[in-house]
Design an enzyme around this catalytic site. Structure first.
Site, PDB file in Angstrom:
ATOM      1  N   VAL A  97       3.006   1.073   3.098  1.00 54.83           N
ATOM      2  CA  VAL A  97       2.757  -0.058   3.986  1.00 54.83           C
ATOM      3  C   VAL A  97       3.471  -1.265   3.401  1.00 54.83           C
ATOM      4  CG1 VAL A  97       1.044  -1.580   5.033  1.00 54.83           C
ATOM      5  CG2 VAL A  97       0.523   0.852   4.714  1.00 54.83           C
ATOM      6  N   GLY A 128       0.831  -1.199   0.000  1.00 57.27           N
ATOM      7  CA  GLY A 128       0.000   0.000   0.000  1.00 57.27           C
ATOM      8  C   GLY A 128       0.862   1.243   0.000  1.00 57.27           C
ATOM      9  N   PHE A 163       1.054   9.610   3.154  1.00 58.90           N
ATOM     10  CA  PHE A 163       1.768   9.440   4.414  1.00 58.90           C
ATOM     11  C   PHE A 163       3.069   8.660   4.246  1.00 58.90           C
ATOM     12  CE2 PHE A 163      -0.994   5.808   3.841  1.00 58.90           C
ATOM     13  CZ  PHE A 163      -0.153   4.741   4.109  1.00 58.90           C
ATOM     14  N   GLY A 164       3.132   7.794   3.238  1.00 57.53           N
ATOM     15  CA  GLY A 164       4.261   6.896   3.072  1.00 57.53           C
ATOM     16  C   GLY A 164       3.812   5.585   2.459  1.00 57.53           C
ATOM     17  N   ASP A 204     -12.858   8.399   9.816  1.00 61.68           N
ATOM     18  CA  ASP A 204     -12.479   8.114   8.435  1.00 61.68           C
ATOM     19  C   ASP A 204     -12.943   6.717   8.019  1.00 61.68           C
ATOM     20  OD1 ASP A 204     -11.399   8.775   5.973  1.00 61.68           O
ATOM     21  OD2 ASP A 204      -9.383   8.062   6.489  1.00 61.68           O
ATOM     22  N   LYS A 213       3.557   0.149   8.706  1.00 64.67           N
ATOM     23  CA  LYS A 213       3.240   1.448   8.123  1.00 64.67           C
ATOM     24  C   LYS A 213       4.468   2.336   8.289  1.00 64.67           C
ATOM     25  CE  LYS A 213      -0.407   5.003   8.457  1.00 64.67           C
ATOM     26  NZ  LYS A 213      -1.648   5.365   9.206  1.00 64.67           N
ATOM     27  N   GLY A 237       0.399   5.790   0.194  1.00 62.63           N
ATOM     28  CA  GLY A 237      -0.437   6.981   0.263  1.00 62.63           C
ATOM     29  C   GLY A 237       0.444   8.191   0.471  1.00 62.63           C
TER      30      GLY A 237
END
Length: 201
Positions: A35, A28, A32-33, A139, A50, A30
């Site tokens: 996974v 994954g 943010f960074g 969320d 993460k 995003g």
């Protein structure tokens, strides 16, 4: 001061105070960074790590505060992702969670009412747990609902991603939390807010 972040690739090991995690693949990504699916060397268990970018370090402190709050709950009973540990390595901050399967977004077109009911029941349990510790997820969407193991336990789900979660006491009218396409059910159930088009009032 954190060291400059180095590029991480498949095969690299992330070292925490308790063990090291070998990156098997990235599952994954995003803003943010990333996974990563990793293997923990002290147990051979597969986990999800993460890996946060430096500019999100303050955000991860907020997320950690929430994760510590909900750690008093039985994650399996309340259908919440299990959090194992946090550490910093080579300029990255890493959060280690149990490894889950695909998210609900991948299955949404194949679901029928007989599937939706048990999933909804599990999410209600998750919301009950969060309400008990006075936390709002804020969320909830198909991307943040993951199947535990679709082959062994069809339609068993857990709620993930507490990056936008906050204590109920910190909520303020007017805060924007989500795109207009989603409404966070936990706030509605707590009877704290009336929704406008895309702003909480």
């Amino acid at each position: 001061m954190a060291a400059a972040a180095h590029p991480l690739m498949v095969g690299h090991a992330l070292h925490s105070p308790s063990t090291r995690y070998t990156i098997l693949e990235f599952i994954g990504e995003g803003s943010f960074g990333k996974v990563a699916k990793c293997r923990a060397h002290n147990s051979s268990k597969l986990v999800a790590v993460k890996i946060l970018k430096k500019e999100y370090f303050q955000d991860v402190e907020d997320e950690l505060s929430v994760l510590k709050t909900i750690s008093s709950l039985n994650a399996d009973h309340f259908n919440l992702v299990t959090f194992y540990e946090q550490f910093e390595y080579l300029g990255y901050k890493c959060l280690v969670f149990e490894l889950l399967d695909v998210d609900l977004l991948h299955l949404v077109r194949s679901l029928n009412v007989n599937h939706i009911r048990p999933i909804a029941k599990q999410l209600m349990m998750a919301l009950q747990g969060l309400k008990a510790v006075r936390v709002m997820h804020t969320d909830i969407k198909p991307d943040n609902i993951m199947m535990v193991n679709i082959d062994e336990s069809p339609f068993s789900v857990k709620l993930i991603d507490f990056g936008m979660a906050s204590p109920i006491s910190a909520a303020m009218p007017g805060l924007r939390h989500q795109p207009i396409g989603y409404r966070y059910e936990d706030v509605t159930l707590n009877d704290l807010w009336v929704f406008g088009t895309n702003v909480c009032f």
